[in-house]
Enzyme design. Sequence first.
Site, mmCIF file in Angstrom:
data_model
loop_
_atom_site.group_PDB
_atom_site.id
_atom_site.type_symbol
_atom_site.label_atom_id
_atom_site.label_comp_id
_atom_site.label_asym_id
_atom_site.label_seq_id
_atom_site.Cartn_x
_atom_site.Cartn_y
_atom_site.Cartn_z
ATOM 1 N N PHE A 258 0.869 -1.178 0.000
ATOM 2 C CA PHE A 258 0.000 0.000 0.000
ATOM 3 C C PHE A 258 0.911 1.235 0.000
ATOM 4 C CE2 PHE A 258 -2.892 3.099 1.765
ATOM 5 C CZ PHE A 258 -4.122 2.724 1.254
ATOM 6 N N ASP B 217 2.782 -3.972 9.431
ATOM 7 C CA ASP B 217 1.542 -3.273 9.122
ATOM 8 C C ASP B 217 0.432 -4.321 9.039
ATOM 9 O OD1 ASP B 217 -0.623 -1.985 7.950
ATOM 10 O OD2 ASP B 217 0.653 -0.645 6.752
ATOM 11 N N TYR C 34 -10.692 0.750 10.567
ATOM 12 C CA TYR C 34 -11.884 1.007 9.746
ATOM 13 C C TYR C 34 -12.083 -0.050 8.663
ATOM 14 C CZ TYR C 34 -8.270 3.242 6.840
ATOM 15 O OH TYR C 34 -7.130 3.487 6.131
ATOM 16 N N LYS C 35 -11.152 -0.992 8.540
ATOM 17 C CA LYS C 35 -11.312 -2.063 7.545
ATOM 18 C C LYS C 35 -12.033 -3.237 8.223
ATOM 19 C CE LYS C 35 -7.474 -0.363 4.781
ATOM 20 N NZ LYS C 35 -6.042 -0.418 4.510
ATOM 21 N N ARG D 196 -10.707 -7.041 -6.593
ATOM 22 C CA ARG D 196 -10.432 -7.467 -5.215
ATOM 23 C C ARG D 196 -11.742 -7.682 -4.475
ATOM 24 N NH1 ARG D 196 -7.229 -3.760 -0.904
ATOM 25 N NH2 ARG D 196 -9.109 -2.555 -1.239
HETATM 26 C C1 LIG Z 1 -5.372 0.792 4.289
HETATM 27 C C2 LIG Z 1 -3.907 0.796 4.501
HETATM 28 C C3 LIG Z 1 -3.266 1.914 5.041
HETATM 29 C C4 LIG Z 1 -4.046 3.171 5.351
HETATM 30 O O1 LIG Z 1 -3.270 4.153 5.971
HETATM 31 P P1 LIG Z 1 -3.988 5.357 6.713
HETATM 32 O O2 LIG Z 1 -2.897 6.231 7.141
HETATM 33 O O3 LIG Z 1 -4.731 4.761 7.896
HETATM 34 O O4 LIG Z 1 -4.926 6.009 5.749
HETATM 35 C C5 LIG Z 1 -1.900 1.826 5.276
HETATM 36 N N1 LIG Z 1 -1.200 0.700 4.987
HETATM 37 C C6 LIG Z 1 -1.807 -0.390 4.456
HETATM 38 C C7 LIG Z 1 -0.994 -1.616 4.179
HETATM 39 C C8 LIG Z 1 -3.160 -0.364 4.181
HETATM 40 O O5 LIG Z 1 -3.749 -1.415 3.626
#
Ligand SMILES: *Cc1c(COP(=O)(O)O)cnc(C)c1O
Length: 409
Positions: free
Chosen positions: A125, A194, A219-220, A368
């Site tokens: 990400f 992460d 939030y996921k 996805r």
């Molecule tokens: C969704 C996601 C994020 C989101 O980061 P935010 O700072 O909370 O917006 C970060 N890293 C990964 C791997 C994700 O899937």
Amino acid sequence: MHITLDAVRELDRQDPLSGFKSQFALPEGILYLDGNSLGAQPVAARGAVADTMDQWRDELIKSWNQGWFDAPERLGNLLAPLLGASEGEVIITDNITLNLYKLLGYITDQHRDGRRVVLSEGGNFPTDGYIAQGFCRLSGHEHRFLPEGTELTEQLGDVAVVVLSHVNYRTGKLRDMAEITRQVHSQGAEVIWDLAHSAGALPISLNDCGVRYAVGCTYKYLNGGPGAPAFLYTHREYQDAGWQPLTGWHGHAAPFAFDENYVPADDITRFRTGTHSALIYSALEASLTMWTEVDMTSLRTKSLRLTELFRDCLADLLAPYGIEDITPETDERGSQVALIDKENGFAIIQALIARGVIGDYREPGLLRFGFTPLYLSYEDVWQAAQHVRDVLESGEYKDPRFNVRTSVT
Ligand SMILES: *Cc1c(COP(=O)(O)O)cnc(C)c1O
């Protein structure tokens, strides 16, 4: 399709998690396979937020002493068992991006042994790489990418910190947390995990895997609500070392002493920064309270069965339509199915959304589908697969209106 509706209904009858679906407010006619981007709304969240509105109205500033100020720690302790962490090791604060920055600064502040490299993984990400680059630009560290899909075999002699996703957001591939953590530590480096796509998706054992630092969002899969704050984990023995770089007043040892000079708190509260939103914490607390009832072994079993069911239902369609299934095999799988169709992927997802089947599309070519065992039944998944079949066989996705791009995809 060779799997009958009767067969999946029987799976639902035997499902030990089936009672959780009624704890979610799901819109009629929607099959939601995007809980890995934004989790569905727990029924209890609305009342919890309304109560906080009333508290704000009636108790005004006193509310900060009535559960608002210590919400980051209280909610962290609610979440800790789900992560295999202990009391006092998890805090709910800010977002993943900021928490990564804090940990990068915190770790490199302690380790000044000449290791100059921050390694993040290609294909992760993007924010994880972006924030590592921003951190390096300011701190003078060097940022490098671990090439996508490679194992961590390179020598880590000059590496201070590695940032890795437990489950890859695109492919759903699960990394071996215990083994990688051991390897990184044995080479004198640190790893920040992460957990964005594993927290609430599968059992996690941070303490047992020897993990010292981790971040993740709520939030996921954890259903905390849009913009719900992230979590940050630091093993108890590593909480009182360097400074984290976002030295705000809430992370001070005595926030209400209003001293001129910064002194970090000697526990996990050091990772707080400034004032948080009491409203969104109350929505998240409602969800985490529900999560304390969830048996994660049953969750994992169901997650794997749901993803397998979806793949089985679609297996005969892939080759004829030139779609590739890149979902990892079960012991390396998160809670999602990943298909690749570079030509029509975007349009197929849009056509599914128009039918009320919500998955998402990620460039390049990725379809996805996230599977959330608390509010998806086997029948839901069977029905969703049926829609995919209909969209493909009817050619519906070729309609030009399914090729219009919006700003959030
Ligand atoms: C969704 C996601 C994020 C989101 O980061 P935010 O700072 O909370 O917006 C970060 N890293 C990964 C791997 C994700 O899937």
